[in-house]
Design an enzyme around this catalytic site. Structure first.
Site, PDB file in Angstrom:
ATOM      1  N   ASN A  32       8.765   1.634  -6.907  1.00 47.16           N
ATOM      2  CA  ASN A  32       8.876   3.087  -6.716  1.00 47.16           C
ATOM      3  C   ASN A  32       8.733   3.477  -5.243  1.00 47.16           C
ATOM      4  OD1 ASN A  32       6.152   2.876  -6.200  1.00 47.16           O
ATOM      5  ND2 ASN A  32       5.478   4.115  -7.942  1.00 47.16           N
ATOM      6  N   ALA A  81       3.583  -4.813  -8.816  1.00 44.82           N
ATOM      7  CA  ALA A  81       3.465  -3.349  -8.646  1.00 44.82           C
ATOM      8  C   ALA A  81       2.056  -2.885  -8.982  1.00 44.82           C
ATOM      9  CB  ALA A  81       4.482  -2.642  -9.528  1.00 44.82           C
ATOM     10  N   SER A 124      -6.794 -10.981  -8.301  1.00 43.13           N
ATOM     11  CA  SER A 124      -7.497 -10.992  -7.016  1.00 43.13           C
ATOM     12  C   SER A 124      -8.815 -11.716  -7.159  1.00 43.13           C
ATOM     13  CB  SER A 124      -7.749  -9.540  -6.590  1.00 43.13           C
ATOM     14  OG  SER A 124      -8.662  -9.503  -5.537  1.00 43.13           O
ATOM     15  N   TYR A 149     -10.599  -0.360  -8.183  1.00 41.78           N
ATOM     16  CA  TYR A 149      -9.485  -1.296  -7.954  1.00 41.78           C
ATOM     17  C   TYR A 149      -9.801  -2.651  -8.591  1.00 41.78           C
ATOM     18  CZ  TYR A 149      -6.739  -4.896  -5.696  1.00 41.78           C
ATOM     19  OH  TYR A 149      -5.947  -5.997  -5.483  1.00 41.78           O
ATOM     20  N   LYS A 153      -8.166  -4.752 -11.995  1.00 43.82           N
ATOM     21  CA  LYS A 153      -7.633  -6.126 -12.040  1.00 43.82           C
ATOM     22  C   LYS A 153      -8.305  -6.922 -13.163  1.00 43.82           C
ATOM     23  CE  LYS A 153      -4.642  -5.980  -8.725  1.00 43.82           C
ATOM     24  NZ  LYS A 153      -3.217  -6.066  -9.031  1.00 43.82           N
ATOM     25  N   ASN A 179      -7.449 -13.892   0.500  1.00 33.14           N
ATOM     26  CA  ASN A 179      -7.076 -12.822   1.442  1.00 33.14           C
ATOM     27  C   ASN A 179      -5.698 -13.077   2.043  1.00 33.14           C
ATOM     28  OD1 ASN A 179     -10.070 -12.640   1.148  1.00 33.14           O
ATOM     29  ND2 ASN A 179      -9.785 -10.926   2.551  1.00 33.14           N
ATOM     30  N   LEU A 200      -8.576  -6.455   7.383  1.00 31.25           N
ATOM     31  CA  LEU A 200      -8.939  -6.913   8.716  1.00 31.25           C
ATOM     32  C   LEU A 200      -7.740  -7.279   9.596  1.00 31.25           C
ATOM     33  CD1 LEU A 200     -11.156  -7.724  10.710  1.00 31.25           C
ATOM     34  CD2 LEU A 200     -11.075 -10.029   9.714  1.00 31.25           C
TER      35      LEU A 200
HETATM   36  P1  NAD Z   1       1.972  -3.571  -1.514  1.00 32.44           P
HETATM   37  O1  NAD Z   1       1.418  -2.195  -1.652  1.00 32.44           O
HETATM   38  O2  NAD Z   1       2.616  -3.954  -0.236  1.00 32.44           O
HETATM   39  O3  NAD Z   1       3.012  -3.854  -2.691  1.00 32.44           O
HETATM   40  C1  NAD Z   1       2.916  -3.237  -3.961  1.00 32.44           C
HETATM   41  C2  NAD Z   1       4.285  -2.657  -4.267  1.00 32.44           C
HETATM   42  O4  NAD Z   1       4.241  -2.034  -5.552  1.00 32.44           O
HETATM   43  C3  NAD Z   1       4.711  -1.578  -3.267  1.00 32.44           C
HETATM   44  O5  NAD Z   1       6.025  -1.859  -2.828  1.00 32.44           O
HETATM   45  C4  NAD Z   1       4.641  -0.274  -4.059  1.00 32.44           C
HETATM   46  O6  NAD Z   1       5.610   0.657  -3.612  1.00 32.44           O
HETATM   47  C5  NAD Z   1       4.890  -0.770  -5.464  1.00 32.44           C
HETATM   48  N1  NAD Z   1       4.306   0.056  -6.540  1.00 32.44           N
HETATM   49  C6  NAD Z   1       3.046   0.540  -6.617  1.00 32.44           C
HETATM   50  N2  NAD Z   1       2.873   1.200  -7.777  1.00 32.44           N
HETATM   51  C7  NAD Z   1       4.052   1.118  -8.448  1.00 32.44           C
HETATM   52  C8  NAD Z   1       4.499   1.603  -9.698  1.00 32.44           C
HETATM   53  N3  NAD Z   1       3.693   2.316 -10.490  1.00 32.44           N
HETATM   54  N4  NAD Z   1       5.777   1.336 -10.080  1.00 32.44           N
HETATM   55  C9  NAD Z   1       6.613   0.637  -9.264  1.00 32.44           C
HETATM   56  N5  NAD Z   1       6.232   0.149  -8.064  1.00 32.44           N
HETATM   57  C10 NAD Z   1       4.965   0.393  -7.664  1.00 32.44           C
HETATM   58  O7  NAD Z   1       0.788  -4.577  -1.870  1.00 32.44           O
HETATM   59  P2  NAD Z   1       0.728  -6.164  -1.762  1.00 32.44           P
HETATM   60  O8  NAD Z   1      -0.304  -6.511  -0.760  1.00 32.44           O
HETATM   61  O9  NAD Z   1       2.077  -6.750  -1.665  1.00 32.44           O
HETATM   62  O10 NAD Z   1       0.090  -6.491  -3.175  1.00 32.44           O
HETATM   63  C11 NAD Z   1       0.882  -6.860  -4.303  1.00 32.44           C
HETATM   64  C12 NAD Z   1      -0.043  -7.058  -5.504  1.00 32.44           C
HETATM   65  O11 NAD Z   1      -1.015  -8.045  -5.170  1.00 32.44           O
HETATM   66  C13 NAD Z   1      -0.808  -5.806  -5.910  1.00 32.44           C
HETATM   67  O12 NAD Z   1      -0.894  -5.773  -7.318  1.00 32.44           O
HETATM   68  C14 NAD Z   1      -2.172  -6.030  -5.312  1.00 32.44           C
HETATM   69  O13 NAD Z   1      -3.191  -5.371  -6.009  1.00 32.44           O
HETATM   70  C15 NAD Z   1      -2.319  -7.539  -5.427  1.00 32.44           C
HETATM   71  N6  NAD Z   1      -3.273  -8.109  -4.454  1.00 32.44           N
HETATM   72  C16 NAD Z   1      -3.105  -7.849  -3.122  1.00 32.44           C
HETATM   73  C17 NAD Z   1      -4.035  -8.350  -2.208  1.00 32.44           C
HETATM   74  C18 NAD Z   1      -3.909  -8.048  -0.728  1.00 32.44           C
HETATM   75  O14 NAD Z   1      -4.922  -8.164  -0.010  1.00 32.44           O
HETATM   76  N7  NAD Z   1      -2.730  -7.704  -0.211  1.00 32.44           N
HETATM   77  C19 NAD Z   1      -5.103  -9.139  -2.660  1.00 32.44           C
HETATM   78  C20 NAD Z   1      -5.219  -9.410  -4.018  1.00 32.44           C
HETATM   79  C21 NAD Z   1      -4.291  -8.882  -4.915  1.00 32.44           C
HETATM   80  N1  UDP Z   2     -13.536  -6.240   8.074  1.00 35.54           N
HETATM   81  C1  UDP Z   2     -14.024  -5.785   9.295  1.00 35.54           C
HETATM   82  N2  UDP Z   2     -13.399  -4.731   9.899  1.00 35.54           N
HETATM   83  C2  UDP Z   2     -12.298  -4.123   9.360  1.00 35.54           C
HETATM   84  C3  UDP Z   2     -11.797  -4.599   8.124  1.00 35.54           C
HETATM   85  C4  UDP Z   2     -12.452  -5.661   7.511  1.00 35.54           C
HETATM   86  O1  UDP Z   2     -15.003  -6.312   9.812  1.00 35.54           O
HETATM   87  O2  UDP Z   2     -11.774  -3.162   9.942  1.00 35.54           O
HETATM   88  C5  UDP Z   2     -14.177  -7.405   7.439  1.00 35.54           C
HETATM   89  C6  UDP Z   2     -14.740  -7.140   6.045  1.00 35.54           C
HETATM   90  O3  UDP Z   2     -16.062  -6.658   6.132  1.00 35.54           O
HETATM   91  C7  UDP Z   2     -14.623  -8.538   5.422  1.00 35.54           C
HETATM   92  C8  UDP Z   2     -13.370  -9.134   6.065  1.00 35.54           C
HETATM   93  O4  UDP Z   2     -13.181  -8.387   7.275  1.00 35.54           O
HETATM   94  O5  UDP Z   2     -15.727  -9.338   5.812  1.00 35.54           O
HETATM   95  C9  UDP Z   2     -12.117  -9.008   5.216  1.00 35.54           C
HETATM   96  O6  UDP Z   2     -11.971  -7.651   4.800  1.00 35.54           O
HETATM   97  P1  UDP Z   2     -10.625  -7.136   4.129  1.00 35.54           P
HETATM   98  O7  UDP Z   2     -10.793  -5.657   3.878  1.00 35.54           O
HETATM   99  O8  UDP Z   2      -9.455  -7.570   4.930  1.00 35.54           O
HETATM  100  O9  UDP Z   2     -10.533  -7.929   2.752  1.00 35.54           O
HETATM  101  P2  UDP Z   2     -11.576  -8.033   1.520  1.00 35.54           P
HETATM  102  O10 UDP Z   2     -12.158  -9.409   1.604  1.00 35.54           O
HETATM  103  O11 UDP Z   2     -12.581  -6.946   1.639  1.00 35.54           O
HETATM  104  O12 UDP Z   2     -10.669  -7.886   0.335  1.00 35.54           O
END
Ligand code: NAD
Ligand code: UDP
Length: 339
Positions: A32, A81, A124, A149, A153, A179, A200
């Protein structure tokens, strides 16, 4: 046969779409664009020479999903998503539960109706809560995530476990990301957070490129060697390749499995800042700030189960992660155009 990639225009999704297209898969993206732009997929097409199908729409739209499953020969789904900003989830819990939980329920209902049962879910490491010990293996019990959040999950994981237990036709992968960091080696696609980054590495790289003044290091008094928090940063291309390995596994194995996708190595916040300085060639301003609420001291993965089951291991180290992030950030200082 086509793979449906929800959220495929986003950070991890776009890198995964690139790897899928490069290995000959046909891909249909449903997004979306609430947190991404079409430009990421335009660049994926330019890099691979193949254009992924794209539908702008919401994963909670059952009518749309039914149409997609009818019109395309979809063999499996990778479900990225969702919403992912921890602080926002505290302020807007209903929006988070609706996108992340209702979105997954609607998707699974549509998959069931279409007789599609292969699903890879973006989970996650947050589902482990504050771990009793590190490294964290999948045998560690899930804990108590500290925000909506994380709870969304864990709820989805539990729903999918119930689904797989009730119906043996399902094959489901819960991929517990540590991460995600880095960018594609081309520097053409990468992480493009809207507003001030929460994570970070995008924060560090925006300081490096001059968009932000200095990094606030959240906590200098953790029980870690340098006092700052330790995490397992995994290159987004390694993470993307983990999805390909999981899809392959699911084709041969019904049931549900959870896998950690991490490297097995933890780095502190100061390690990350210094590694980025080496990549970009200049100093990064930072200050030690109070701890951030809800943060844990240290967290890194035992990635052994993914290696054993999937034959997957992270290959890219810290220096490459930083070099690739810098190539992306310095080439695209304001992210994708038109955001
Ligand atoms: P992102 O926000 O870049 O990608 C998510 C995508 O989903 C976006 O393009 C957004 O437009 C789309 N989206 C959101 N809600 C939607 C909906 N209702 N319908 C259709 N599209 C929708 O995030 P990302 O970092 O690529 O993360 C992808 C997935 O991985 C997410 O589920 C996120 O929770 C999970 N995740 C991310 C991290 C991280 O640190 N990046 C860590 C653990 C898990
Ligand atoms: N962190 C920080 N400054 C920032 C963002 C994150 O010191 O501006 C630290 C945070 O406390 C953690 C690590 O960086 O120890 C990773 O944080 P992030 O938010 O990237 O991922 P998380 O592990 O919380 O999902």
């Amino acid at each position: 046969m086509t793979l449906l990639i929800t959220g495929g225009a986003g950070y991890i999704g776009s890198h995964t779409v690139l790897e899928l297209l490069s290995t000959g898969h046909d891909v249909l993206v449903l997004d979306n664009l609430s947190n991404s732009s079409r430009e990421s997929l335009a660049r994926v097409a330019a890099l691979t020479g193949r254009t992924p199908g794209f539908v702008q729409g919401d994963v909670r739209d059952r009518t749309l999903l039914d149409r997609l499953f009818t019109q395309h020969d979809i063999s499996g789904v990778v479900h990225f998503a969702g919403l992912k900003a921890v602080g926002e989830s505290v302020r807007e819990p209903l929006r988070y539960y609706d996108n992340n939980v209702t979105g997954t329920l609607t998707l699974c209902q549509a998959m069931m109706a279409a007789d599609v049962h292969r699903l890879v879910f973006s989970s996650s490491a947050t589902v482990y809560g504050d771990p009793a010990s590190t490294p964290i293996s999948e045998a560690c019990p899930t804990g108590q995530p500290t925000n909506p959040y994380g709870r969304s999950k864990l709820m989805v994981e539990q729903i999918l476990q119930d689904l797989a237990a009730a119906d043996p036709r399902w094959s489901i992968a819960l991929l517990r990301y540590f991460n995600p960091a880095g960018a594609h080696a081309s520097g053409r696609i990468g992480e493009d957070p809207r507003g001030t980054p929460n994570n970070l590495l995008p924060y560090i790289s925006q300081v490096a490129v001059g968009r932000l003044a200095q990094v606030s290091v959240f906590g200098g008094d953790y029980p870690t060697p340098d006092g700052t928090g330790i995490r397992d940063y995994i290159h987004v291309v390694d993470l993307a390749l983990g999805h390909l390995a999981a899809l392959d596994y699911l084709q041969r194995h019904p049931g549900l499995q959870a896998w950690n996708l991490g490297t097995g190595t933890g780095y502190s916040v100061l390690d990350m800042i210094h590694a980025f300085e080496a990549a970009c060639g200049h100093a990064i301003a930072y200050t030690i700030a109070p701890r951030r609420a809800g943060d844990i001291a240290a967290c890194w993965a035992d990635p052994g189960k993914a290696a054993r089951d999937l034959g997957w291991r992270a290959q890219r180290g810290l220096a490459q992660m930083m070099a690739d992030t810098w190539r992306w950030q310095s080439g695209n200082p304001d992210g994708y155009p038109g955001d």
